[in-house]
Design an enzyme around this catalytic site. Structure first.
Site, PDB file in Angstrom:
ATOM      1  N   ARG A 225       0.835  -1.206   0.000  1.00  0.00           N
ATOM      2  CA  ARG A 225       0.000   0.000   0.000  1.00  0.00           C
ATOM      3  C   ARG A 225       0.869   1.255   0.000  1.00  0.00           C
ATOM      4  O   ARG A 225       0.605   2.213  -0.736  1.00  0.00           O
ATOM      5  CB  ARG A 225      -0.946  -0.009   1.204  1.00  0.00           C
ATOM      6  CG  ARG A 225      -2.161  -0.928   1.012  1.00  0.00           C
ATOM      7  CD  ARG A 225      -2.884  -1.184   2.327  1.00  0.00           C
ATOM      8  NE  ARG A 225      -4.126  -1.920   2.128  1.00  0.00           N
ATOM      9  CZ  ARG A 225      -4.212  -3.232   1.897  1.00  0.00           C
ATOM     10  NH1 ARG A 225      -3.098  -3.960   1.814  1.00  0.00           N
ATOM     11  NH2 ARG A 225      -5.394  -3.819   1.745  1.00  0.00           N
TER      12      ARG A 225
ATOM     13  N   GLU B  81      -6.840 -14.251   6.467  1.00  0.00           N
ATOM     14  CA  GLU B  81      -5.506 -14.656   6.031  1.00  0.00           C
ATOM     15  C   GLU B  81      -4.764 -15.474   7.082  1.00  0.00           C
ATOM     16  O   GLU B  81      -3.815 -16.201   6.751  1.00  0.00           O
ATOM     17  CB  GLU B  81      -4.680 -13.423   5.651  1.00  0.00           C
ATOM     18  CG  GLU B  81      -4.411 -12.466   6.786  1.00  0.00           C
ATOM     19  CD  GLU B  81      -3.698 -11.211   6.307  1.00  0.00           C
ATOM     20  OE1 GLU B  81      -2.921 -10.657   7.101  1.00  0.00           O
ATOM     21  OE2 GLU B  81      -3.909 -10.787   5.156  1.00  0.00           O
TER      22      GLU B  81
ATOM     23  N   LYS C   5       7.235 -15.700  -0.854  1.00  0.00           N
ATOM     24  CA  LYS C   5       6.218 -14.715  -1.241  1.00  0.00           C
ATOM     25  C   LYS C   5       6.125 -13.599  -0.210  1.00  0.00           C
ATOM     26  O   LYS C   5       5.970 -12.423  -0.558  1.00  0.00           O
ATOM     27  CB  LYS C   5       4.864 -15.413  -1.391  1.00  0.00           C
ATOM     28  CG  LYS C   5       3.694 -14.514  -1.742  1.00  0.00           C
ATOM     29  CD  LYS C   5       2.422 -15.332  -1.848  1.00  0.00           C
ATOM     30  CE  LYS C   5       1.195 -14.456  -2.021  1.00  0.00           C
ATOM     31  NZ  LYS C   5       1.153 -13.776  -3.322  1.00  0.00           N
TER      32      LYS C   5
ATOM     33  N   ARG D  36       0.918 -19.640   2.738  1.00  0.00           N
ATOM     34  CA  ARG D  36       0.290 -19.942   4.025  1.00  0.00           C
ATOM     35  C   ARG D  36      -0.019 -21.431   4.189  1.00  0.00           C
ATOM     36  O   ARG D  36      -0.096 -21.930   5.312  1.00  0.00           O
ATOM     37  CB  ARG D  36      -0.952 -19.075   4.227  1.00  0.00           C
ATOM     38  CG  ARG D  36      -0.605 -17.581   4.216  1.00  0.00           C
ATOM     39  CD  ARG D  36      -1.597 -16.738   4.940  1.00  0.00           C
ATOM     40  NE  ARG D  36      -1.394 -15.321   4.651  1.00  0.00           N
ATOM     41  CZ  ARG D  36      -0.493 -14.538   5.255  1.00  0.00           C
ATOM     42  NH1 ARG D  36       0.294 -15.052   6.187  1.00  0.00           N
ATOM     43  NH2 ARG D  36      -0.386 -13.262   4.931  1.00  0.00           N
TER      44      ARG D  36
END
Length: 479
Positions: A36, A362, A462, A437
């Site tokens: 962001r 997540e 990642k 994950r």
């Protein structure tokens, strides 16, 4: 055998925990905040120095994309975690370029919005597995703003080319009447990133915009709040006038000249969870008192699972504030802005019953690993959108839990896990589905189950460039 491409054994033998833990784990910068800030810096009016930036595949893809579009990215220290971002001098991005999104959701859903301000068409492509990740809502929003989308495969998915509206043609940006405020209506049920991508750029629209979510459910509100806070920090003004409706004023964006990136709290989940599986303690420094990260919900959730949690040496407040807990820890106003979070476990893990994890989907794989080893069943709900992540995470979790002898099943909006006796769980070669994950989920189970081997552990790059080093270091630490 060892992979020539990655240098890791493939499959990688997950280490078994043979004694209680006593470790301090330094977690790299937040991926969500890093990407962001990178986008907002490129949209800004002056150079910005980012400190503590995550350097991983996802952020490398983002920086490469921004450079292709004409922004500058200059590393200022040896490990690359301090970076100066220089926006295009005239605020116009380069067209006639191709952007490689890899498998990064933030790249494939944020960067297309920058193409609105390019001087020509921008083509987007990515990993083969990225072709299954939904893109339609954010592209619908861009079409409503006057962009033209040409699909090179299945509609609503990568690859595609975006042709922006004529630069400076304010009437092409979804306006209406004299005010010409842009009106955008999309269904963001599959991912909050569709909303965030549009909110990141909406301040640059000549008369701002009104953005409306048309679906029944909106996942991961903390990520959207994070986006709102970051844009407002850059001088924008976003208000959520009612649930699912945002009003964005036009503004020139400029982050502070120097921004420090918080550690990635969601990436701390496997390490903090390890203390509950193996027993002992794991500490993570620089845990913020207040944060917009969904991972800020971890301390209260781990307490509910049976851990003892302290922050700055004081017990974590026992009241569970749910979706707002990340920004309301209950500590005194004069407490430090960040301090060390410590999680202590005994090896005993409690089931959660029915638990709504929509605010922090997540971390579901890490919580699922703990629930496999718990003393009672758990139904994690509000996470149906995980079917559209790097892989169909719900299906993948069920498959891998069953692979090691556990019991799990998909729900319409989540996942049910029914623990079995630990002696019934057994080693196996666990798949990761190119999903970081899923790899850390398998490593957590490997702490308690002998003989777990993990395919493509390198996918953890990642978001965690040295996951294997951090994991083995945690197990070897002596406090």
């Amino acid at each position: 055998m060892t992979s020539i491409a990655t240098g890791f054994p493939d499959p990688w033998p997950a280490p078994l925990a043979i004694h209680p833990l006593d470790a301090v784990v330094e977690v790299p910068g937040s991926k969500s905040l890093s990407n962001r800030y990178l986008v907002l810096a490129a949209l800004g009016t002056r150079p910005v120095t980012l400190k503590g930036l995550l350097r991983s595949r996802d952020t490398e893809l983002m920086m490469t994309a921004l450079e292709r579009l004409g922004a500058g990215c200059e590393s200022l220290n040896d490990d690359g975690t301090t970076v100066r971002i220089m926006p295009p001098s005239n605020g116009v991005f380069h067209g006639s370029v191709t952007i490689n999104c890899g498998l990064a959701g933030t790249v494939m859903r944020f960067v297309p919005c920058l193409a609105l301000f390019a001087d020509g068409p921008v083509r987007f492509d990515g990993d083969e597995q990225a072709y299954a990740r939904p893109m339609q809502p954010v592209l619908d929003g861009l079409e409503q703003l006057g962009a033209r989308i040409e699909y090179h495969g299945e509609r609503g998915f990568l690859p595609f080319t975006i042709t922006p509206p004529p630069y400076g043609d304010e009437g092409s940006a979804g306006g209406d009447g004299e005010s010409r405020v842009a009106h955008i209506a999309i269904d963001s049920s599959a991912s909050s990133q569709f909303i965030s991508g549009l909110l990141l750029v909406a301040s640059r629209l000549p008369h701002g915009c009104e953005l409306v979510h048309t679906g029944e459910k909106l996942p991961s509100m903390p990520h959207i709040r994070m986006t709102m806070e970051d844009v407002n920090r850059a001088g924008g003004h976003i208000e959520m006038s009612q649930p699912g409706r945002w009003v964005v004023d036009p503004a020139d964006l400029a982050l502070p000249s120097e921004v420090v990136v918080e550690p990635d709290l969601s990436n701390a989940a496997p390490f903090l969870g390890a203390a509950m599986i193996a027993g002992g303690s794991v500490s993570v420094p620089h845990w913020p008192k207040e944060t917009a990260q969904p991972g800020g919900l971890l301390p209260a959730l781990l307490q509910r699972l049976g851990a003892s949690v302290s922050w700055d040496g004081k017990p974590w407040p026992t009241d569970d504030a749910g979706d707002t807990a990340a920004n309301n820890t209950g500590f005194a106003d004069d407490a430090p802005a960040a301090a060390t979070l410590c999680v202590t476990g005994t090896g005993m893990i409690h089931g959660l019953g029915r638990y709504d994890l929509s605010a922090a989907g997540e971390i579901a794989p890490s919580i699922a690993a703990l629930c496999v080893l718990a003393d009672a069943p758990t139904a994690l709900v509000g996470i149906g959108h995980l079917r559209g992540h790097e892989t169909n995470r719900l299906q993948a979790l069920v498959t891998e839990i069953e692979r090691i002898g556990g019991t799990a099943g998909e729900l319409e909006d989540g996942l049910e896990i029914i623990p079995v006796a630990r002696h019934r769980l057994h080693g196996a070669v666990m798949q990761t589905y190119a999903d970081h994950r899923m790899a850390t989920f398998a490593a957590m189970l490997g702490l308690a189950i002998d003989g777990i081997d993990i395919v493509n552990i390198a996918t953890t790059r990642k978001t965690l460039p040295d996951f294997t080093g951090m994991w083995t270091g945690m197990l070897q630490a002596k406090g």
